[in-house]
Design an enzyme around this catalytic site. Sequence first.
Site, mmCIF file in Angstrom:
data_model
loop_
_atom_site.group_PDB
_atom_site.id
_atom_site.type_symbol
_atom_site.label_atom_id
_atom_site.label_comp_id
_atom_site.label_asym_id
_atom_site.label_seq_id
_atom_site.Cartn_x
_atom_site.Cartn_y
_atom_site.Cartn_z
ATOM 1 N N ILE A 239 0.856 -1.193 0.000
ATOM 2 C CA ILE A 239 0.000 0.000 0.000
ATOM 3 C C ILE A 239 0.892 1.243 0.000
ATOM 4 O O ILE A 239 1.776 1.381 0.860
ATOM 5 C CB ILE A 239 -0.935 0.011 1.215
ATOM 6 C CG1 ILE A 239 -1.812 -1.252 1.217
ATOM 7 C CG2 ILE A 239 -1.821 1.261 1.215
ATOM 8 C CD1 ILE A 239 -2.657 -1.408 2.460
ATOM 9 N N GLU A 281 1.974 -3.484 5.777
ATOM 10 C CA GLU A 281 1.036 -3.168 4.704
ATOM 11 C C GLU A 281 1.320 -3.970 3.443
ATOM 12 O O GLU A 281 0.880 -3.612 2.348
ATOM 13 C CB GLU A 281 1.092 -1.666 4.383
ATOM 14 C CG GLU A 281 2.389 -1.190 3.748
ATOM 15 C CD GLU A 281 3.459 -0.820 4.757
ATOM 16 O OE1 GLU A 281 4.351 -0.025 4.402
ATOM 17 O OE2 GLU A 281 3.419 -1.328 5.905
#
Length: 372
Positions: A239, A281
């Site tokens: 991300i 992430e």
Amino acid sequence: MTTAIEMEALIADNQQLRAELQDLLQQAHINQSIIERHQAFDLKLIGASEFRELIEVMLSTMPGVFNLETVTLSLIDGDYAIQRILRDLQIGINEFPRLLFQKQPLAFIDEDGPLAAEKPRLGEYVPALHGPMFPHYQPVSVAILPLVRQHRLLGYLALGSAHRERFTRSLATDFIQRLATVAAICLENVINNERLKHIGLTDPLTGVNNRRYIEQRMQEEVARSQRDRSALSCLFIDIDHFKRVNDQFGHQSGDDVLREVAARIKKELRLSDALGRFGGEEFVVLLTHATRDDALRIAERIRAGICSRSVMIEGSRDPLKITASIGAASLTPPDRSRPAMDVKQAMLKAADQALYQAKEAGRNRVMLAPTE
């Protein structure tokens, strides 16, 4: 004094008694054999600790032990929870064509009215009534055993015979009721065991697989691809600017973003693919039977799906736009001369390096690792 006629009658009576005794002994031996066979089956049933093992005992062993033409197991799985667990544990539902899933309890209604939740129902096979239980074979007589634990219906064990007199409405159900009770206990135990395994292989925040699972699965798929000479690909997804979300809006908002991104990735995958949170992430996707072109197409679809809609998070008046960078690597097919573990690590490293290149090139893009 005993006459010859009386003597002959005594001899005949004695012979008849001997014959009856022999019949009784023979029947006793048969009954003992049946009891021993049933006891051995019970031990197999109780001893099954994994789902696949229990299903094989129920669906493959039981017909021979009880002289049946077919046995099916229908599980109540309205939210697909059991099927998802089995898929994640690589238990192929197609392995067991007589394992069935129902969204809700079946409405069994006959001349006695609705089927009682805990009462076995025996009798002649009626297509409209029993058809869903026997999709591959039409028996003549059936016994439907509800599997109930703690007043909760788990499913049905359905026994089918080619003989009309095998299961009749007048037949006592004590033995069958006991069988249903044992089967329900064993089924509940293995489902709970599989759920515990699934929990151990699942990321608690996002609900997708964890790193342990995805690495284990990847090594198994590499080995399979080496045997089958089939393509295999993986995606490394990160991300973009995720640290800013945590710093600006807090970790709770960051958790919301992680869950949303995981859901959007999963939406683009096939049932045979696997998604795992690798840490922080980062996510890894394993694409089975996927070439380099397939990996690029799926990766672009995932990237577009992630950035297609903004995410509403607490603490922000405006929706937050989320993007992700993706690195893809493919083996077409994997090298047979190297250990599967080494091939797996090389593929992950290649995808990770491609991800780094995507970040360096400006983020929100897909980069393919060079072919070996």
